[in-house]
Design a protein around this motif. Structure first.
Motif, PDB file in Angstrom:
ATOM      1  N   ASN A  55       0.901  -1.167  -0.021  1.00  0.00           N
ATOM      2  CA  ASN A  55       0.031   0.179   0.006  1.00  0.00           C
ATOM      3  C   ASN A  55       0.704   1.159   0.011  1.00  0.00           C
ATOM      4  O   ASN A  55       0.520   2.196  -0.637  1.00  0.00           O
ATOM      5  N   ALA A  56       2.022   1.297   0.727  1.00  0.00           N
ATOM      6  CA  ALA A  56       2.768   2.343   0.732  1.00  0.00           C
ATOM      7  C   ALA A  56       3.486   2.696  -0.672  1.00  0.00           C
ATOM      8  O   ALA A  56       3.673   3.718  -1.102  1.00  0.00           O
ATOM      9  N   GLU A  57       3.876   1.616  -1.239  1.00  0.00           N
ATOM     10  CA  GLU A  57       4.445   1.648  -2.336  1.00  0.00           C
ATOM     11  C   GLU A  57       3.851   2.216  -3.623  1.00  0.00           C
ATOM     12  O   GLU A  57       3.938   3.031  -4.484  1.00  0.00           O
ATOM     13  N   ALA A  58       2.458   1.713  -3.488  1.00  0.00           N
ATOM     14  CA  ALA A  58       1.324   2.004  -4.298  1.00  0.00           C
ATOM     15  C   ALA A  58       0.926   3.435  -4.343  1.00  0.00           C
ATOM     16  O   ALA A  58       0.994   4.333  -5.181  1.00  0.00           O
ATOM     17  N   ALA A  59       0.863   3.973  -2.976  1.00  0.00           N
ATOM     18  CA  ALA A  59       0.689   5.340  -2.881  1.00  0.00           C
ATOM     19  C   ALA A  59       1.824   6.192  -3.215  1.00  0.00           C
ATOM     20  O   ALA A  59       1.599   7.487  -3.696  1.00  0.00           O
ATOM     21  N   ALA A  60       3.077   6.004  -3.011  1.00  0.00           N
ATOM     22  CA  ALA A  60       4.215   6.766  -3.601  1.00  0.00           C
ATOM     23  C   ALA A  60       4.341   6.687  -4.909  1.00  0.00           C
ATOM     24  O   ALA A  60       4.664   7.671  -5.496  1.00  0.00           O
ATOM     25  N   ALA A  61       3.778   5.457  -5.832  1.00  0.00           N
ATOM     26  CA  ALA A  61       4.067   5.456  -7.203  1.00  0.00           C
ATOM     27  C   ALA A  61       2.779   6.340  -7.822  1.00  0.00           C
ATOM     28  O   ALA A  61       2.884   6.953  -8.585  1.00  0.00           O
ATOM     29  N   ALA A  62       1.678   6.460  -6.973  1.00  0.00           N
ATOM     30  CA  ALA A  62       0.530   7.301  -7.493  1.00  0.00           C
ATOM     31  C   ALA A  62       1.030   8.657  -7.330  1.00  0.00           C
ATOM     32  O   ALA A  62       0.512   9.637  -8.152  1.00  0.00           O
ATOM     33  N   ALA A  63       1.688   9.100  -6.278  1.00  0.00           N
ATOM     34  CA  ALA A  63       2.136  10.444  -6.101  1.00  0.00           C
ATOM     35  C   ALA A  63       3.250  10.974  -6.893  1.00  0.00           C
ATOM     36  O   ALA A  63       3.490  12.029  -7.284  1.00  0.00           O
ATOM     37  N   ALA A  64       4.197   9.848  -7.749  1.00  0.00           N
ATOM     38  CA  ALA A  64       5.128  10.126  -8.188  1.00  0.00           C
ATOM     39  C   ALA A  64       4.673  10.580  -9.831  1.00  0.00           C
ATOM     40  O   ALA A  64       3.567  10.030 -10.243  1.00  0.00           O
ATOM     41  N   PRO A  65       5.547  11.397 -10.413  1.00  0.00           N
ATOM     42  CA  PRO A  65       5.220  11.867 -11.786  1.00  0.00           C
ATOM     43  C   PRO A  65       5.177  10.551 -12.676  1.00  0.00           C
ATOM     44  O   PRO A  65       5.967   9.421 -12.503  1.00  0.00           O
ATOM     45  N   ALA A  66       4.221  10.481 -13.558  1.00  0.00           N
ATOM     46  CA  ALA A  66       4.336   9.183 -14.349  1.00  0.00           C
ATOM     47  C   ALA A  66       5.577   8.837 -15.207  1.00  0.00           C
ATOM     48  O   ALA A  66       5.892   7.734 -15.402  1.00  0.00           O
ATOM     49  N   SER A  67       6.323   9.872 -15.571  1.00  0.00           N
ATOM     50  CA  SER A  67       7.556   9.682 -16.205  1.00  0.00           C
ATOM     51  C   SER A  67       8.691   8.515 -15.345  1.00  0.00           C
ATOM     52  O   SER A  67       9.343   8.019 -15.978  1.00  0.00           O
ATOM     53  N   GLU A  68       8.490   8.588 -14.029  1.00  0.00           N
ATOM     54  CA  GLU A  68       9.509   7.804 -13.321  1.00  0.00           C
ATOM     55  C   GLU A  68       9.102   6.298 -13.391  1.00  0.00           C
ATOM     56  O   GLU A  68       9.579   5.423 -13.172  1.00  0.00           O
ATOM     57  N   GLY A  69       7.754   5.838 -13.869  1.00  0.00           N
ATOM     58  CA  GLY A  69       7.377   4.602 -14.196  1.00  0.00           C
ATOM     59  C   GLY A  69       7.006   4.023 -12.827  1.00  0.00           C
ATOM     60  O   GLY A  69       7.558   4.254 -11.683  1.00  0.00           O
ATOM     61  N   SER A  70       6.052   3.136 -12.757  1.00  0.00           N
ATOM     62  CA  SER A  70       5.539   2.402 -11.505  1.00  0.00           C
ATOM     63  C   SER A  70       5.291   0.837 -11.746  1.00  0.00           C
ATOM     64  O   SER A  70       5.004   0.364 -12.658  1.00  0.00           O
ATOM     65  N   ASP A  71       5.804   0.115 -11.001  1.00  0.00           N
ATOM     66  CA  ASP A  71       5.458  -1.358 -10.950  1.00  0.00           C
ATOM     67  C   ASP A  71       4.124  -1.807 -10.622  1.00  0.00           C
ATOM     68  O   ASP A  71       3.502  -0.685  -9.754  1.00  0.00           O
ATOM     69  N   ASP A  72       3.527  -2.839 -10.855  1.00  0.00           N
ATOM     70  CA  ASP A  72       2.019  -3.072 -10.410  1.00  0.00           C
ATOM     71  C   ASP A  72       2.436  -3.666  -9.043  1.00  0.00           C
ATOM     72  O   ASP A  72       3.074  -4.435  -8.517  1.00  0.00           O
ATOM     73  N   ALA A  73       1.497  -2.615  -8.072  1.00  0.00           N
ATOM     74  CA  ALA A  73       1.583  -3.045  -6.798  1.00  0.00           C
ATOM     75  C   ALA A  73       1.013  -4.511  -6.467  1.00  0.00           C
ATOM     76  O   ALA A  73       1.494  -5.131  -5.463  1.00  0.00           O
ATOM     77  N   GLU A  74      -0.034  -4.609  -7.136  1.00  0.00           N
ATOM     78  CA  GLU A  74      -0.469  -6.217  -7.013  1.00  0.00           C
ATOM     79  C   GLU A  74       0.460  -7.109  -7.190  1.00  0.00           C
ATOM     80  O   GLU A  74       0.459  -8.156  -6.463  1.00  0.00           O
ATOM     81  N   ALA A  75       1.276  -7.055  -8.208  1.00  0.00           N
ATOM     82  CA  ALA A  75       2.240  -8.167  -8.521  1.00  0.00           C
ATOM     83  C   ALA A  75       3.182  -8.124  -7.439  1.00  0.00           C
ATOM     84  O   ALA A  75       3.865  -9.318  -7.093  1.00  0.00           O
ATOM     85  N   ARG A  76       3.772  -7.045  -6.806  1.00  0.00           N
ATOM     86  CA  ARG A  76       4.610  -6.733  -5.798  1.00  0.00           C
ATOM     87  C   ARG A  76       4.174  -7.634  -4.684  1.00  0.00           C
ATOM     88  O   ARG A  76       4.783  -8.522  -3.937  1.00  0.00           O
TER      89      ARG A  76
END
Length: 91
Positions: A55-76
């Motif tokens: 959940n913390a990683e997903a929240a951080a990814a949602a707050a990060a700019p789209a250019s940084e890319g984010s992994d799938d929180a569910e897969a992690r």
């Protein structure tokens, strides 16, 4: 913390409505059974910790700019839980 020694088949009573029974002891592991009212949450610590981290990683990814890319929180989360995160096989 209360530390108790119990043998297979012996029980621990918590309050008036929770019973913990030692079912089996193998090597360095112990199987326990827990009888508790439906409203009592019983969770394994490592599962709760994996969900909190995902959940913390997903929240951080949602707050990060789209250019940084984010992994799938569910897969992690599934990877952290191992086989528990997999759907049962159809046979």
């Amino acid at each position: 913390m209360l530390v108790l020694t119990r043998k297979v088949g012996e029980r621990i009573l918590i309050g008036d409505d929770i019973v913990i029974t030692v079912l089996d002891s193998r090597g360095d592991g112990v199987r326990i059974g827990i009888d508790a009212p439906r409203g009592v949450k019983i969770q394994r610590e490592e599962v709760v910790r994996a969900v909190i981290e995902a959940n913390a990683e997903a929240a951080a990814a949602a707050a990060a700019p789209a250019s940084e890319g984010s992994d799938d929180a569910e897969a992690r989360l599934r990877a952290a839980l191992g086989d528990l995160g997999r759907a049962p096989e159809q046979g």
